[in-house]
Motif scaffolding. Structure first.
Motif, PDB file in Angstrom:
ATOM      1  N   ASN A 161     -89.632  32.805  16.781  1.00 53.92           N
ATOM      2  CA  ASN A 161     -90.372  34.027  16.420  1.00 53.92           C
ATOM      3  C   ASN A 161     -90.540  34.944  17.636  1.00 53.92           C
ATOM      4  O   ASN A 161     -90.406  36.173  17.526  1.00 53.92           O
ATOM      5  CB  ASN A 161     -91.745  33.658  15.867  1.00 53.92           C
ATOM      6  N   TRP A 225     -96.972  31.710  20.643  1.00 54.72           N
ATOM      7  CA  TRP A 225     -96.795  32.552  19.458  1.00 54.72           C
ATOM      8  C   TRP A 225     -98.149  32.998  18.901  1.00 54.72           C
ATOM      9  O   TRP A 225     -98.306  34.145  18.467  1.00 54.72           O
ATOM     10  CB  TRP A 225     -95.981  31.818  18.407  1.00 54.72           C
ATOM     11  N   SER A 226     -99.120  32.126  18.931  1.00 55.00           N
ATOM     12  CA  SER A 226    -100.462  32.494  18.473  1.00 55.00           C
ATOM     13  C   SER A 226    -101.018  33.631  19.338  1.00 55.00           C
ATOM     14  O   SER A 226    -101.614  34.586  18.822  1.00 55.00           O
ATOM     15  CB  SER A 226    -101.397  31.282  18.534  1.00 55.00           C
ATOM     16  N   GLN A 229     -99.176  36.930  18.509  1.00 55.33           N
ATOM     17  CA  GLN A 229     -99.633  37.542  17.270  1.00 55.33           C
ATOM     18  C   GLN A 229    -100.917  38.325  17.455  1.00 55.33           C
ATOM     19  O   GLN A 229    -101.125  39.358  16.816  1.00 55.33           O
ATOM     20  CB  GLN A 229     -99.833  36.456  16.195  1.00 55.33           C
ATOM     21  N   HIS A 232     -99.544  40.966  20.813  1.00 58.27           N
ATOM     22  CA  HIS A 232     -98.214  41.583  20.794  1.00 58.27           C
ATOM     23  C   HIS A 232     -97.532  41.557  22.158  1.00 58.27           C
ATOM     24  O   HIS A 232     -96.666  42.379  22.464  1.00 58.27           O
ATOM     25  CB  HIS A 232     -98.276  43.017  20.248  1.00 58.27           C
TER      26      HIS A 232
END
Length: 234
Positions: A161, A225-226, A229, A232
């Motif tokens: 991701n 990734w957390s 999110q 950004h």
């Protein structure tokens, strides 16, 4: 009651009850006690002195008394049996509960051990960046295949991701404003030289650097990734 006094009737009645009880006891198989012949003769005389109708009443009273005693004994025995059965059932339930708890604990332990073994196997199955042959160029599919062999399976989706958002899997991507470079837009790109001098041309080197960075700063790619999110950037 003209033939005997009230006191005499009471004595005779008690004697008759005793006599009848002895007879019943013998009939039922009880061990007979030695009988005094003179007392028996006296009791018989007293019983004979009671009118015939009242003799029947005395005998009935004796049988009733015996029946009541037997009923009380039966109730006591039944109560004792019930208490014993309840005690045994309670002990049995306690054992079953303990066994169930031990089985649940063992199952949880085995599940944790399997999880740890799978995680260890996943980690051991990954390859080092240096184990890949160097090519002149790489397709996105080849780069993703390399990443799957370097990144633990349970972390790959989070890892992917971030790469999707940072470079769309272009290992030569350059940010025209900042000069950030590669799959992870490292700034400066030369940071990736900590893994290999070929950081500009080898996706495996960049993948290994990116994984090290995420693990060091966020504990894992999913931790990175957390954060991405929420902010950004990472």
């Amino acid at each position: 009651m003209s033939r005997i006094s009230v006191r005499g009737f009471a004595v005779a009645s008690a004697t008759a009850v005793t006599a009848v009880g002895s007879v019943v006891g013998v009939a039922s198989g009880s061990t007979a006690q030695p009988i005094d012949a003179e007392a028996t003769a006296s009791d018989s005389t007293l019983l004979a002195d009671i009118p015939a109708g009242q003799q029947a009443q005395v005998q009935t009273a004796s049988l009733t008394q015996q029946a009541d005693a037997q009923a009380i004994a039966a109730d006591a025995s039944a109560k004792k049996d019930a208490e014993e059965a309840a005690r045994k059932q309670a002990a049995k339930d306690a054992v079953a509960k303990q066994e169930a708890a031990e089985k649940a604990e063992q199952a949880a332990k085995e599940a944790k051990e399997r999880e740890e073994a799978e995680e260890a196997a996943s980690r051991s199955a990954t390859r080092d960046a240096s184990s890949f042959a160097v090519q002149s160029s790489y397709s996105i599919a080849q780069i993703q295949a390399m990443a799957r062999q370097i990144v633990p399976a349970d972390q790959f989706q989070c890892f992917s991701n971030i790469v999707d958002h940072e470079s769309d899997w272009n290992y030569k991507a350059v940010n025209p404003s900042s000069g950030a470079y590669g799959l992870f837009q490292a700034l400066p790109g030369s940071k990736m030289s900590s893994v290999g001098a070929d950081w500009q041309t080898n996706p495996a080197t960049q993948i290994q650097w990116g994984l090290n960075y995420m693990n060091d700063r966020y504990d894992s790619p999913c931790g990175a990734w957390s954060f991405w999110q929420a902010n950004h950037w990472y």
